[in-house]
Design an enzyme around this catalytic site. Structure first.
Site, PDB file in Angstrom:
ATOM      1  N   ASP A  49       0.767  -1.299  -0.115  1.00  0.00           N
ATOM      2  CA  ASP A  49       0.011   0.124   0.046  1.00  0.00           C
ATOM      3  C   ASP A  49       0.740   1.341  -0.053  1.00  0.00           C
ATOM      4  OD1 ASP A  49       0.941  -0.248   2.625  1.00  0.00           O
ATOM      5  OD2 ASP A  49      -0.734   0.010   3.699  1.00  0.00           O
ATOM      6  N   HIS A 109      23.720   2.673 -19.090  1.00  0.00           N
ATOM      7  CA  HIS A 109      22.635   3.086 -18.341  1.00  0.00           C
ATOM      8  C   HIS A 109      22.946   2.125 -16.994  1.00  0.00           C
ATOM      9  CE1 HIS A 109      19.798   4.220 -21.524  1.00  0.00           C
ATOM     10  NE2 HIS A 109      20.604   4.904 -21.387  1.00  0.00           N
ATOM     11  N   ASP A 118      25.959  10.837 -14.693  1.00  0.00           N
ATOM     12  CA  ASP A 118      24.848  11.449 -15.524  1.00  0.00           C
ATOM     13  C   ASP A 118      23.778  11.491 -14.758  1.00  0.00           C
ATOM     14  OD1 ASP A 118      22.979  11.764 -17.427  1.00  0.00           O
ATOM     15  OD2 ASP A 118      23.618  10.263 -18.929  1.00  0.00           O
ATOM     16  N   ASP A 149      19.948  17.696 -17.422  1.00  0.00           N
ATOM     17  CA  ASP A 149      20.579  16.538 -17.897  1.00  0.00           C
ATOM     18  C   ASP A 149      21.838  16.863 -18.249  1.00  0.00           C
ATOM     19  OD1 ASP A 149      20.978  13.952 -18.371  1.00  0.00           O
ATOM     20  OD2 ASP A 149      19.674  14.176 -20.374  1.00  0.00           O
ATOM     21  N   HIS A 185      26.050   5.257 -29.087  1.00  0.00           N
ATOM     22  CA  HIS A 185      24.848   5.918 -29.004  1.00  0.00           C
ATOM     23  C   HIS A 185      24.665   7.162 -29.726  1.00  0.00           C
ATOM     24  CE1 HIS A 185      26.322   8.807 -26.006  1.00  0.00           C
ATOM     25  NE2 HIS A 185      27.069   7.836 -25.423  1.00  0.00           N
ATOM     26  N   HIS A 213      19.142  14.476 -27.757  1.00  0.00           N
ATOM     27  CA  HIS A 213      17.930  14.062 -27.533  1.00  0.00           C
ATOM     28  C   HIS A 213      17.149  15.404 -27.026  1.00  0.00           C
ATOM     29  CE1 HIS A 213      17.976  13.889 -23.229  1.00  0.00           C
ATOM     30  NE2 HIS A 213      18.987  13.053 -23.401  1.00  0.00           N
ATOM     31  N   HIS A 244      13.804  12.680 -21.697  1.00  0.00           N
ATOM     32  CA  HIS A 244      13.711  12.549 -23.257  1.00  0.00           C
ATOM     33  C   HIS A 244      12.439  13.059 -23.773  1.00  0.00           C
ATOM     34  CE1 HIS A 244      16.638   8.841 -22.689  1.00  0.00           C
ATOM     35  NE2 HIS A 244      17.333  10.029 -22.575  1.00  0.00           N
ATOM     36  N   GLU A 298      25.771  15.098 -26.042  1.00  0.00           N
ATOM     37  CA  GLU A 298      26.395  14.239 -25.169  1.00  0.00           C
ATOM     38  C   GLU A 298      27.441  13.050 -25.687  1.00  0.00           C
ATOM     39  OE1 GLU A 298      23.437  11.359 -23.112  1.00  0.00           O
ATOM     40  OE2 GLU A 298      21.989  12.461 -24.045  1.00  0.00           O
ATOM     41  N   TYR A 330      33.621   4.795 -24.825  1.00  0.00           N
ATOM     42  CA  TYR A 330      33.638   3.521 -23.917  1.00  0.00           C
ATOM     43  C   TYR A 330      34.381   2.416 -24.158  1.00  0.00           C
ATOM     44  CZ  TYR A 330      29.545   6.320 -23.391  1.00  0.00           C
ATOM     45  OH  TYR A 330      28.584   7.452 -23.191  1.00  0.00           O
ATOM     46  N   ARG A 332      31.624  10.416 -20.599  1.00  0.00           N
ATOM     47  CA  ARG A 332      30.540  10.905 -21.416  1.00  0.00           C
ATOM     48  C   ARG A 332      30.379  12.343 -20.858  1.00  0.00           C
ATOM     49  NH1 ARG A 332      26.931   7.259 -21.088  1.00  0.00           N
ATOM     50  NH2 ARG A 332      25.536   7.967 -19.449  1.00  0.00           N
ATOM     51  N   GLU A 338      27.896  15.644 -21.132  1.00  0.00           N
ATOM     52  CA  GLU A 338      26.753  16.363 -21.692  1.00  0.00           C
ATOM     53  C   GLU A 338      26.246  17.782 -21.163  1.00  0.00           C
ATOM     54  OE1 GLU A 338      22.007  14.192 -21.757  1.00  0.00           O
ATOM     55  OE2 GLU A 338      23.599  13.654 -20.144  1.00  0.00           O
TER      56      GLU A 338
END
Length: 440
Positions: free
Chosen positions: A40, A245, A262, A273, A352, A356, A363, A386, A390, A407, A409
């Site tokens: 709950d 991710h 990130d 972001d 990638h 975006h 996004h 970004e 890697y 990365r 960004e």
């Protein structure tokens, strides 16, 4: 915090004008349902972005109905929870229909339990129903029940809408172009997000855990008035940064590794972001320094492409060329630049895309192509830039490059003259990062 209903009223007016141009009708935009986390206990509630964009209303159990026809004025009607003293003791303040109509500049408001009955009336003799089928089953069933009720009354001279159209098609295009009030909120979200990254840089020491740095980010976001993170933060040290991710955020941060973060906050429903990568010991060295400089140079070149008339794909194409040539120069890729790009060999290390849309959603909505071609950037759009690199361990990769994930960004507002980097307060140049980590 003072609420200004004018931007929301302006958006409803613009949507109504588009509905009229398309023949008119009734638009139904519900907010998000509350969702159970376990047993709950509910997840922290977050309203639907489309609904909020038009209303500014943040309570659950609410639906906005907009009526726009050539032969009548626009009507904006909110259905929301009733005032209830007992529930407010347990759950907090509710506006109720009367208060909501006045506060949010709506024409009418009614309790949510009257929605089913009133929809069957509001849909009568309307040319079209504007609604997004398939996003929520409970709302779908309620809307279709009302539509069927109107159809069953056809013998009484009441006609049902002949068309059902997706209202989000219109709203996606509207939301793609931010108005001045949105840019102001996004600038503040970017500032708070940047402050979180700077705090993380200053706090980092070898021997800490990723979750300790995540706590620094979240502390700063909330301390400066953000409601929540805009998304689950990625705090990835060493090899973890090669997982795009990554979400565990529980690894040990070791001397000699890089830390990739990130993370961004949500401020008054708008997302920041930012990605930043920095050395756990405060000094960029060796292969990590070379790769970081390469990614940074590609990012700066991509940001320069964020001007009107450029295609959405142009920043990505620039990144691919710069990264590919740099990886060839470092001996990580073989062949000519054209060969590496044509065969997509670069995707081994950069898999990638570069951008975006950004806005109410991290996004954000909006088409990336129109008529099969990448759309042109125009003033009012906000996108991320970004690039990343890697490198996982492999027999054909020098060990010095193993387990390096980078990365960088930023959030970029397209203006008529030049890119407006909303997140520029977060250090990213090597000397600035090292100075921030040294406490200077």
């Amino acid at each position: 915090m003072t609420f200004d209903p004018r931007p929301f009223a302006s958006r409803r007016k613009r949507l109504a004008e588009q509905l009229r141009k398309a023949g008119g009708g009734v638009a139904i935009i519900p907010t998000s349902p509350e969702r159970l986390r376990n047993r709950d206990s509910e997840y922290l509630y977050r309203h639907d972005s489309y609904f909020y964009y038009l209303s500014g209303f943040t309570e659950p159990e609410a639906v906005l109905v907009l009526i726009a026809n050539e032969d009548e004025d626009t009507r904006s009607i909110l259905f929301c929870r009733e005032k209830n003293e007992e529930r407010e003791i347990w759950e907090g303040f509710r506006w109720g229909p009367e208060g909501a109509a006045e506060q949010f500049g709506l024409d009418e408001a009614f309790t949510i339990d009257t929605l089913a009955e009133q929809l069957s009336v509001l849909l009568g003799n309307q040319p079209a129903l504007w609604y997004s089928l398939g996003h929520d089953a409970s709302h779908d069933s309620q809307v279709m029940a009302a539509l069927n009720a109107v159809r069953s009354g056809a013998r009484n001279g009441v006609s049902a809408p002949a068309d059902i159209r997706d209202v989000r098609v219109l709203l996606d295009e509207m939301r793609l172009f931010k108005d001045a009030s949105e840019i102001a909120l996004m600038r503040r979200a970017a500032e708070i997000s940047a402050a979180g990254h700077l705090r993380a840089m200053r706090a980092l020491r070898p021997g800490m855990y990723e979750y300790e740095i995540e706590a620094e980010l979240l502390h700063e976001f909330r301390r400066q008035g953000a409601e929540a993170p805009a998304y689950s933060a990625i705090v990835a040290g060493g090899a973890n940064a090669c997982v795009l991710h990554y979400s565990a955020n529980n690894g040990l941060l070791r001397d000699g590794d890089l830390l990739m973060i990130d993370a961004g906050c949500e401020y008054r429903s708008y997302a920041g972001d930012i990605s930043r990568t920095f050395p756990v010991n405060g000094r960029f060295e060796g292969a990590a320094r070379d790769l970081y400089a390469l990614v940074l140079s590609s990012q700066k070149a991509a940001i320069a492409e964020c001007v009107p008339g450029k295609a959405f794909s142009d920043p990505h194409d620039v990144v691919v060329r710069i990264l590919s040539q740099g990886l060839i120069d470092l001996g990580l890729l073989k062949g000519s630049l054209d060969e590496v790009i044509e065969t997509s060999a670069f995707r081994r290390f950069y898999m990638h895309r570069t951008s975006h849309w950004l806005g109410l959603d991290v996004h954000d909505c909006g088409e990336y192509k129109t008529g099969g071609a990448w759309r042109e950037l125009q003033p009012g759009m906000v996108l991320t830039i970004e690039p990343g690199c890697y490198i996982r361990p492999a027999d054909d990769i020098p060990e010095a490059f193993w387990n390096i994930g980078i990365r960088i960004e930023d959030d970029v507002h397209v203006t008529p003259t030049r890119p407006d980097v909303l997140t520029s307060a977060a250090p990213k140049c090597i000397k600035d990062v090292e100075a921030a980590m040294a406490g200077h």
